[in-house]
Design an enzyme around this catalytic site. Structure first.
Site, PDB file in Angstrom:
ATOM      1  N   THR A  14       0.860  -1.189   0.000  1.00  0.00           N
ATOM      2  CA  THR A  14       0.000   0.000   0.000  1.00  0.00           C
ATOM      3  C   THR A  14       0.900   1.243   0.000  1.00  0.00           C
ATOM      4  O   THR A  14       2.067   1.171   0.411  1.00  0.00           O
ATOM      5  CB  THR A  14      -0.941   0.043   1.224  1.00  0.00           C
ATOM      6  OG1 THR A  14      -0.171   0.351   2.402  1.00  0.00           O
ATOM      7  CG2 THR A  14      -1.669  -1.273   1.420  1.00  0.00           C
ATOM      8  N   ILE A  20       8.842   5.424   0.168  1.00  0.00           N
ATOM      9  CA  ILE A  20       9.261   4.132   0.731  1.00  0.00           C
ATOM     10  C   ILE A  20       8.526   2.977   0.044  1.00  0.00           C
ATOM     11  O   ILE A  20       9.126   1.944  -0.269  1.00  0.00           O
ATOM     12  CB  ILE A  20       9.040   4.122   2.266  1.00  0.00           C
ATOM     13  CG1 ILE A  20       9.993   5.134   2.923  1.00  0.00           C
ATOM     14  CG2 ILE A  20       9.246   2.728   2.843  1.00  0.00           C
ATOM     15  CD1 ILE A  20       9.745   5.404   4.402  1.00  0.00           C
ATOM     16  N   TYR A 156      -0.004  12.163  14.382  1.00  0.00           N
ATOM     17  CA  TYR A 156       0.877  11.215  13.676  1.00  0.00           C
ATOM     18  C   TYR A 156       1.648  10.308  14.644  1.00  0.00           C
ATOM     19  O   TYR A 156       1.660   9.080  14.473  1.00  0.00           O
ATOM     20  CB  TYR A 156       1.853  12.015  12.805  1.00  0.00           C
ATOM     21  CG  TYR A 156       2.799  11.171  11.981  1.00  0.00           C
ATOM     22  CD1 TYR A 156       2.384  10.596  10.783  1.00  0.00           C
ATOM     23  CD2 TYR A 156       4.119  10.962  12.385  1.00  0.00           C
ATOM     24  CE1 TYR A 156       3.256   9.830  10.017  1.00  0.00           C
ATOM     25  CE2 TYR A 156       4.993  10.200  11.624  1.00  0.00           C
ATOM     26  CZ  TYR A 156       4.558   9.644  10.436  1.00  0.00           C
ATOM     27  OH  TYR A 156       5.415   8.880   9.692  1.00  0.00           O
ATOM     28  N   SER A 159      -0.459   7.714  16.312  1.00  0.00           N
ATOM     29  CA  SER A 159      -0.952   6.738  15.316  1.00  0.00           C
ATOM     30  C   SER A 159       0.132   5.712  15.027  1.00  0.00           C
ATOM     31  O   SER A 159      -0.144   4.525  14.845  1.00  0.00           O
ATOM     32  CB  SER A 159      -1.393   7.440  14.022  1.00  0.00           C
ATOM     33  OG  SER A 159      -0.277   7.814  13.212  1.00  0.00           O
ATOM     34  N   LYS A 160       1.396   6.155  14.996  1.00  0.00           N
ATOM     35  CA  LYS A 160       2.505   5.250  14.683  1.00  0.00           C
ATOM     36  C   LYS A 160       2.882   4.375  15.878  1.00  0.00           C
ATOM     37  O   LYS A 160       3.333   3.250  15.717  1.00  0.00           O
ATOM     38  CB  LYS A 160       3.710   6.060  14.205  1.00  0.00           C
ATOM     39  CG  LYS A 160       3.483   6.710  12.839  1.00  0.00           C
ATOM     40  CD  LYS A 160       3.226   5.648  11.794  1.00  0.00           C
ATOM     41  CE  LYS A 160       3.171   6.198  10.388  1.00  0.00           C
ATOM     42  NZ  LYS A 160       3.036   5.134   9.382  1.00  0.00           N
ATOM     43  N   THR A 191      11.770  11.588   1.227  1.00  0.00           N
ATOM     44  CA  THR A 191      10.634  11.130   0.394  1.00  0.00           C
ATOM     45  C   THR A 191       9.732  12.344   0.157  1.00  0.00           C
ATOM     46  O   THR A 191       9.906  13.382   0.810  1.00  0.00           O
ATOM     47  CB  THR A 191       9.779  10.047   1.114  1.00  0.00           C
ATOM     48  OG1 THR A 191       9.062  10.683   2.189  1.00  0.00           O
ATOM     49  CG2 THR A 191      10.586   8.881   1.639  1.00  0.00           C
TER      50      THR A 191
HETATM   51  N1  LIG Z   1       9.659   9.713   5.131  1.00  0.00           N
HETATM   52  C1  LIG Z   1       9.940   9.596   6.416  1.00  0.00           C
HETATM   53  O1  LIG Z   1      10.814  10.281   6.967  1.00  0.00           O
HETATM   54  C2  LIG Z   1       9.186   8.601   7.248  1.00  0.00           C
HETATM   55  C3  LIG Z   1       9.637   8.394   8.562  1.00  0.00           C
HETATM   56  C4  LIG Z   1       8.982   7.475   9.359  1.00  0.00           C
HETATM   57  C5  LIG Z   1       7.880   6.782   8.863  1.00  0.00           C
HETATM   58  N2  LIG Z   1       7.460   7.020   7.593  1.00  0.00           N
HETATM   59  C6  LIG Z   1       6.290   6.253   7.138  1.00  0.00           C
HETATM   60  O2  LIG Z   1       6.619   5.506   5.994  1.00  0.00           O
HETATM   61  C7  LIG Z   1       5.452   5.314   5.202  1.00  0.00           C
HETATM   62  C8  LIG Z   1       5.741   5.773   3.788  1.00  0.00           C
HETATM   63  O3  LIG Z   1       6.014   7.162   3.837  1.00  0.00           O
HETATM   64  P1  LIG Z   1       6.759   7.964   2.676  1.00  0.00           P
HETATM   65  O4  LIG Z   1       7.781   8.796   3.328  1.00  0.00           O
HETATM   66  O5  LIG Z   1       7.100   7.059   1.568  1.00  0.00           O
HETATM   67  O6  LIG Z   1       5.554   8.943   2.290  1.00  0.00           O
HETATM   68  P2  LIG Z   1       4.967   9.369   0.872  1.00  0.00           P
HETATM   69  O7  LIG Z   1       4.075  10.505   1.152  1.00  0.00           O
HETATM   70  O8  LIG Z   1       6.057   9.504  -0.114  1.00  0.00           O
HETATM   71  O9  LIG Z   1       4.099   8.070   0.478  1.00  0.00           O
HETATM   72  C9  LIG Z   1       2.909   7.738   1.122  1.00  0.00           C
HETATM   73  C10 LIG Z   1       1.956   7.207   0.086  1.00  0.00           C
HETATM   74  O10 LIG Z   1       0.754   6.836   0.742  1.00  0.00           O
HETATM   75  C11 LIG Z   1      -0.323   7.181  -0.096  1.00  0.00           C
HETATM   76  N3  LIG Z   1      -1.557   7.336   0.678  1.00  0.00           N
HETATM   77  C12 LIG Z   1      -1.925   8.368   1.472  1.00  0.00           C
HETATM   78  N4  LIG Z   1      -3.143   8.144   1.976  1.00  0.00           N
HETATM   79  C13 LIG Z   1      -3.538   6.944   1.501  1.00  0.00           C
HETATM   80  C14 LIG Z   1      -4.699   6.161   1.661  1.00  0.00           C
HETATM   81  N5  LIG Z   1      -5.749   6.601   2.398  1.00  0.00           N
HETATM   82  N6  LIG Z   1      -4.775   4.962   1.044  1.00  0.00           N
HETATM   83  C15 LIG Z   1      -3.745   4.533   0.284  1.00  0.00           C
HETATM   84  N7  LIG Z   1      -2.631   5.230   0.066  1.00  0.00           N
HETATM   85  C16 LIG Z   1      -2.523   6.428   0.682  1.00  0.00           C
HETATM   86  C17 LIG Z   1       0.091   8.483  -0.757  1.00  0.00           C
HETATM   87  O11 LIG Z   1      -0.646   8.706  -1.959  1.00  0.00           O
HETATM   88  C18 LIG Z   1       1.575   8.249  -0.986  1.00  0.00           C
HETATM   89  O12 LIG Z   1       1.828   7.733  -2.276  1.00  0.00           O
HETATM   90  C19 LIG Z   1       4.343   6.132   5.874  1.00  0.00           C
HETATM   91  O13 LIG Z   1       3.566   5.290   6.679  1.00  0.00           O
HETATM   92  C20 LIG Z   1       5.115   7.115   6.738  1.00  0.00           C
HETATM   93  O14 LIG Z   1       4.349   7.542   7.827  1.00  0.00           O
HETATM   94  C21 LIG Z   1       8.088   7.902   6.783  1.00  0.00           C
END
Ligand SMILES: NC(=O)c1ccc[n+]([C@@H]2O[C@H](COP(=O)([O-])OP(=O)(O)OC[C@H]3O[C@@H](n4cnc5c(N)ncnc54)[C@H](O)[C@@H]3O)[C@@H](O)[C@H]2O)c1
Length: 247
Positions: A14, A20, A156, A159-160, A191
């Protein structure tokens, strides 16, 4: 680079249009998996699928919509005659504000996508895995901010934290079906999600990171690939920090 860590596996990701999720899809394809590349934004999912080449399946999936979750899993089963044995819950959003300024609907939205979305996808994919007698692995994504209690992330960060707890519950409930469930805890990663973070804030975050740099999405996918593969066959209910030592 291509190898065989996930050869012949069917994987559902997803949020695979994002940083990521996309890096994970690329890595999985390189490792021999077939990937169901899902995202709320179908164009982004299609872009990811294009990068993979071969026969992968981009599908529109909003993880907050239970009917949508079920129909996507059904569509995958119709096409591949089996449910995915690997699921990675990468969909996630931020809506940052201090508690006193937080919009209540933004609070709900973040909990809905990050926590309820992870729950819904796990629930429906595992139902099908049990029905088809397919074991496998699920990887959920938390965040180092859940441990740190980041200011401005009253929606956030909890939630995490809840995703990590949900994972431990799922690991216990699903072990008897041959399904392992683990959490990856990224630190700050380059990202689209973090693109908009102001430079001033980035400077402060950098100081919290032992390795003194931000992560790349591929460094998160390395751990996701390990937890999705048989190389982690005795790992379940675990949380692995991939944060460069951020605290
Ligand atoms: N980037 C960071 O620094 C970081 C750090 C810790 C955790 N994360 C977590 O890693 C995961 C990926 O994050 P990322 O940095 O790649 O973010 P990103 O914003 O690049 O990607 C997230 C994707 O989720 C999709 N999305 C949003 N709402 C959605 C929904 N309701 N249903 C389906 N898809 C949906 C978006 O369209 C997007 O493509 C997330 O859960 C984020 O919280 C990211």
């Amino acid at each position: 680079m291509s190898s065989t860590l996930l050869l012949g596996k069917l994987a559902l990701i997803t949020g695979a249009g994002g940083g990521i999720g996309r890096a994970t899809a690329v890595r999985f394809a390189q490792e021999g998996a077939t990937v169901i590349v899902t995202d709320r934004k179908i164009k982004q999912a299609e872009e990811t699928a294009k990068k993979l080449g071969g026969t992968h399946l981009p599908l529109e999936l909003d993880v907050t919509n239970a009917d949508n979750v079920q129909s996507v899993i059904e569509e995958a089963i119709n096409k591949y005659k089996r449910p995915p044995s690997i699921t990675v819950n990468c969909a996630g959003i931020t809506r940052d504000a201090f508690i006193l300024k937080m919009d209540d609907s933004d609070f709900d939205l973040v909990l809905n996508v990050n926590l309820k979305g992870t729950y819904l996808v796990m629930k429906h994919v595992v139902q099908k895995m049990i029905e088809h007698k397919v074991g496998g692995a699920i990887v959920n994504i938390s965040s180092i901010t859940a441990k740190m209690g980041n200011m401005g992330q009253c929606n956030y960060a909890p939630s995490k934290a809840a995703v990590e707890t949900l994972t431990r519950v799922a690991a216990k409930e699903f072990a008897k079906f041959g399904i392992r469930v683990n959490t990856v805890i990224p630190g700050f990663v380059h990202t689209p999600m973090t693109d908009h973070v102001p430079d001033k804030v980035k400077e402060l975050i950098l100081k919290q990171i032992a390795l003194k740099r931000f992560g790349e999405p591929e460094e998160i996918s390395d751990t996701i690939a390990f937890l999705s593969s048989d190389k982690s066959s005795f790992v379940t209910g675990a949380s692995i920090e991939v944060s460069g030592g951020q605290s």
